[in-house]
Design an enzyme around this catalytic site. Structure first.
Site, mmCIF file in Angstrom:
data_model
loop_
_atom_site.group_PDB
_atom_site.id
_atom_site.type_symbol
_atom_site.label_atom_id
_atom_site.label_comp_id
_atom_site.label_asym_id
_atom_site.label_seq_id
_atom_site.Cartn_x
_atom_site.Cartn_y
_atom_site.Cartn_z
ATOM 1 N N GLY A 215 -7.278 -1.364 -5.583
ATOM 2 C CA GLY A 215 -8.446 -0.849 -6.292
ATOM 3 C C GLY A 215 -8.197 -0.900 -7.789
ATOM 4 C CB ALA A 218 -3.318 5.357 -13.386
ATOM 5 C CB ILE A 219 -2.775 4.948 -8.041
ATOM 6 C CG1 ILE A 219 -2.617 6.429 -8.432
ATOM 7 C CG2 ILE A 219 -2.016 4.641 -6.746
ATOM 8 C CD1 ILE A 219 -3.156 7.421 -7.432
ATOM 9 C CD GLU A 238 -14.108 -3.210 -3.651
ATOM 10 O OE1 GLU A 238 -14.124 -3.051 -2.421
ATOM 11 O OE2 GLU A 238 -14.473 -2.323 -4.421
HETATM 12 N N1 COA Z 1 -10.743 19.154 -5.863
HETATM 13 C C1 COA Z 1 -11.301 19.353 -7.057
HETATM 14 N N2 COA Z 1 -11.424 18.391 -8.005
HETATM 15 C C2 COA Z 1 -10.938 17.201 -7.704
HETATM 16 C C3 COA Z 1 -10.331 16.914 -6.480
HETATM 17 C C4 COA Z 1 -10.237 17.948 -5.546
HETATM 18 N N3 COA Z 1 -9.635 17.759 -4.387
HETATM 19 N N4 COA Z 1 -9.947 15.624 -6.472
HETATM 20 C C5 COA Z 1 -10.289 15.119 -7.645
HETATM 21 N N5 COA Z 1 -10.869 16.070 -8.395
HETATM 22 C C6 COA Z 1 -11.344 15.898 -9.767
HETATM 23 C C7 COA Z 1 -10.188 15.489 -10.649
HETATM 24 O O1 COA Z 1 -9.456 16.601 -11.159
HETATM 25 C C8 COA Z 1 -10.890 14.726 -11.733
HETATM 26 O O2 COA Z 1 -11.502 15.629 -12.636
HETATM 27 P P1 COA Z 1 -11.405 15.395 -14.217
HETATM 28 O O3 COA Z 1 -12.119 14.084 -14.432
HETATM 29 O O4 COA Z 1 -12.110 16.572 -14.771
HETATM 30 O O5 COA Z 1 -9.939 15.331 -14.505
HETATM 31 C C9 COA Z 1 -12.019 14.031 -10.983
HETATM 32 O O6 COA Z 1 -12.244 14.818 -9.823
HETATM 33 C C10 COA Z 1 -11.667 12.624 -10.591
HETATM 34 O O7 COA Z 1 -10.510 12.592 -9.786
HETATM 35 P P2 COA Z 1 -9.442 11.436 -9.883
HETATM 36 O O8 COA Z 1 -8.642 11.465 -8.642
HETATM 37 O O9 COA Z 1 -8.716 11.498 -11.179
HETATM 38 O O10 COA Z 1 -10.390 10.157 -9.918
HETATM 39 P P3 COA Z 1 -10.060 8.634 -10.025
HETATM 40 O O11 COA Z 1 -10.778 8.132 -11.190
HETATM 41 O O12 COA Z 1 -8.587 8.385 -9.895
HETATM 42 O O13 COA Z 1 -10.778 8.067 -8.724
HETATM 43 C C11 COA Z 1 -11.513 8.162 -6.447
HETATM 44 C C12 COA Z 1 -10.375 8.478 -7.424
HETATM 45 C C13 COA Z 1 -11.066 8.562 -5.065
HETATM 46 C C14 COA Z 1 -12.764 8.926 -6.807
HETATM 47 C C15 COA Z 1 -11.774 6.627 -6.513
HETATM 48 O O14 COA Z 1 -10.615 5.939 -6.158
HETATM 49 C C16 COA Z 1 -12.905 6.207 -5.587
HETATM 50 O O15 COA Z 1 -14.047 6.274 -5.967
HETATM 51 N N6 COA Z 1 -12.597 5.769 -4.340
HETATM 52 C C17 COA Z 1 -13.604 5.371 -3.380
HETATM 53 C C18 COA Z 1 -14.018 3.936 -3.521
HETATM 54 C C19 COA Z 1 -12.929 2.962 -3.197
HETATM 55 O O16 COA Z 1 -11.866 3.298 -2.707
HETATM 56 N N7 COA Z 1 -13.182 1.699 -3.465
HETATM 57 C C20 COA Z 1 -12.276 0.614 -3.169
HETATM 58 C C21 COA Z 1 -11.428 0.191 -4.318
HETATM 59 S S1 COA Z 1 -12.251 -0.489 -5.731
#
Ligand code: COA
Length: 434
Positions: A215, A218-219, A238
């Site tokens: 995806g 950072a990870i 993708e």
């Molecule tokens: N409880 C409360 N808040 C949460 C939370 C939880 N369990 N998990 C995340 N959050 C908050 C974070 O603290 C962060 O808040 P901030 O922006 O105020 O710091 C926000 O939600 C975003 O979380 P984060 O994990 O940093 O988001 P990310 O940008 O790393 O994206 C996903 C992670 C899961 C949202 C993203 O990978 C995604 O949309 N995945 C689904 C789609 C996918 O996998 N597509 C295929 C690859 S392209």
């Protein structure tokens, strides 16, 4: 008529082009870095001439001004994925969200679920045969243009010409607006200690000769840092970004061991910096296809040793993965996550990985939880899930009982939350955790 003549005949100004959009139309806009920024700005500028135009897309990298409250009489956004510019409108219910797997989006357009009146897209300059490339976004952008009643294209001389099934002939475009502006760029993210630890754990699961889906963020970029000693990796993803270019140049990604499209990197859209865009321009080792092909699990599974790596918001003790909403708050969308979880799981020696930090909100909450937040959508079901990775380790869930899954997940939770999770586990299974 020669394609050059057709081209000349169909050239219009941006204002003339958006005058072709009518009230009540459904408009699909080019995805991500291929958003046609000038046409969208012009449409917004001329908002008074429209009523109830529906604007459909996934990731928007532009301003998304049509989602502002004052635009309500003119435009309504229907999101197939929610991003930074559209999240507020969706969660204030001023815009809609339609759940769908990324691979299915072309079907929504072609099979009458969401018929497309107008496709507003951005393409490269035509080649000597009159074919323009969809460049950085083939995904649903090409299918939308193919089935729209009207296709309006910005021909941007700075859009890279990507190869594969990524072309449209000039004769298939109804109106052409010539533009010349730099493609939007996405700078590589900051990678901290925690991301490095997650990346290192994911890399342990990747064998030489694997084909990868990564995806964005950072990870995935941290995973790439730990692949420098691997051999003959391939890409069927993708999307990909700048980090992949580095590993190609280092000779780590060769695509030589791929069992589908050997020697080629396959993707449906691209996001990154000019370095990436220059790399893919006219590069026959990168093939772009529509998303109903690239993300089709039956296609993905043909890659032996397929490894998918995606991220999530929460995982409960049964292994249900919430990746798109925090309770009822829609944060993103399913995107291609389930397409790849399923494709990788079905592949010979395939692995699907969900990688996440163990905590969120600056360490205040655990992402491994007894129960998902009320209202959270389950993105990857407990039946589909395979590996969960945090900075504390790897939990393999496939084939494990609910009881053993719970334990495996608690072992990789943040230490601050393990006692709470163990208590919940003991209550649920009515036995001592050991
Ligand atoms: N409880 C409360 N808040 C949460 C939370 C939880 N369990 N998990 C995340 N959050 C908050 C974070 O603290 C962060 O808040 P901030 O922006 O105020 O710091 C926000 O939600 C975003 O979380 P984060 O994990 O940093 O988001 P990310 O940008 O790393 O994206 C996903 C992670 C899961 C949202 C993203 O990978 C995604 O949309 N995945 C689904 C789609 C996918 O996998 N597509 C295929 C690859 S392209």
């Amino acid at each position: 008529m020669s394609w050059r003549k057709i081209y000349e005949n169909r050239l219009v100004s941006a204002k003339e082009a958006v005058n072709k959009i009518k009230s009540g139309d459904r408009v699909v806009t080019g995805h991500a870095m291929s958003e046609p920024l000038i046409l969208i700005d012009e449409m917004v500028k001329n908002r008074e001439q429209y009523k109830d135009v529906e604007i459909v897309h996934m990731v928007a990298m532009g301003k998304s001004e049509y989602t502002k409250p004052e635009m309500a009489p003119h435009f309504r956004h229907n999101a197939l994925f929610v991003g930074g510019t559209t999240r507020k409108a969706v969660n204030e219910r001023r815009a809609d969200y339609t759940p769908c797997f990324f691979t299915e989006v072309p079907r929504l357009f072609k099979e009458g679920y969401l018929p497309v009146d107008v496709a507003l897209v951005q393409v490269s300059r035509p080649d000597e045969h009159g074919y323009c490339s969809f460049g950085l976004s083939v995904d649903y952008t090409k299918p939308a243009a193919e089935c729209a009643k009207l296709t309006i294209a910005e021909v941007n001389d700075q859009m890279p010409r990507t190869m594969g099934n990524s072309f449209i002939h000039i004769s298939e475009i109804d109106y052409i607006v010539e533009t010349s502006y730099p493609i939007i760029e996405l700078q590589p993210p900051q990678i901290g200690e925690m991301e490095r630890a997650i990346g290192e754990n994911c890399a342990k699961l990747i064998e030489d000769g694997s084909t990868l889906q990564l995806g964005i963020g950072a990870i995935p970029d941290a995973v790439l840092l730990f692949l420098k000693d691997k051999k003959d990796l391939g890409i069927h993803s993708e999307m990909f970004s700048d980090g992949v270019v580095e590993l190609v140049e280092a000779g780590v990604i060769t695509n030589k061991k791929k069992t589908l499209h050997r020697g080629k990197m396959v993707a449906t859209f691209l996001m990154g910096t000019k370095r990436l865009y220059d790399f893919v321009n006219n590069n026959p080792s990168v093939e772009m296809y529509p998303v109903d092909y690239v993300n089709n699990p039956c296609v993905i599974m043909q890659n032996h040793k397929m490894v998918s790596i995606n991220s999530c918001i929460q995982v409960d003790l049964m292994g249900q993965v919430a990746s798109e909403s925090i309770g009822l708050r829609q944060f993103s969308g399913v995107g291609g996550q389930v397409d790849y979880v399923r494709g990788a799981s079905m592949a010979e020696d395939g692995k699907s990985i969900i990688a996440m930090p163990s905590t969120a909100a600056k360490g205040k909450v655990s992402r491994i939880v007894p129960f998902l937040d009320e209202g959270s959508a389950v993105t990857t079901s407990r039946n589909d899930v395979n590996y969960i990775v945090t900075e504390y380790g790897i939990a393999e869930l496939r084939g494990k009982t609910l009881k053993d899954r719970g334990k495996a997940l608690i072992e990789i939770a943040h230490p601050d939350f393990r006692t709470m999770l163990r208590k919940e586990w003991e209550k649920r299974y009515n036995c001592k955790y050991q």
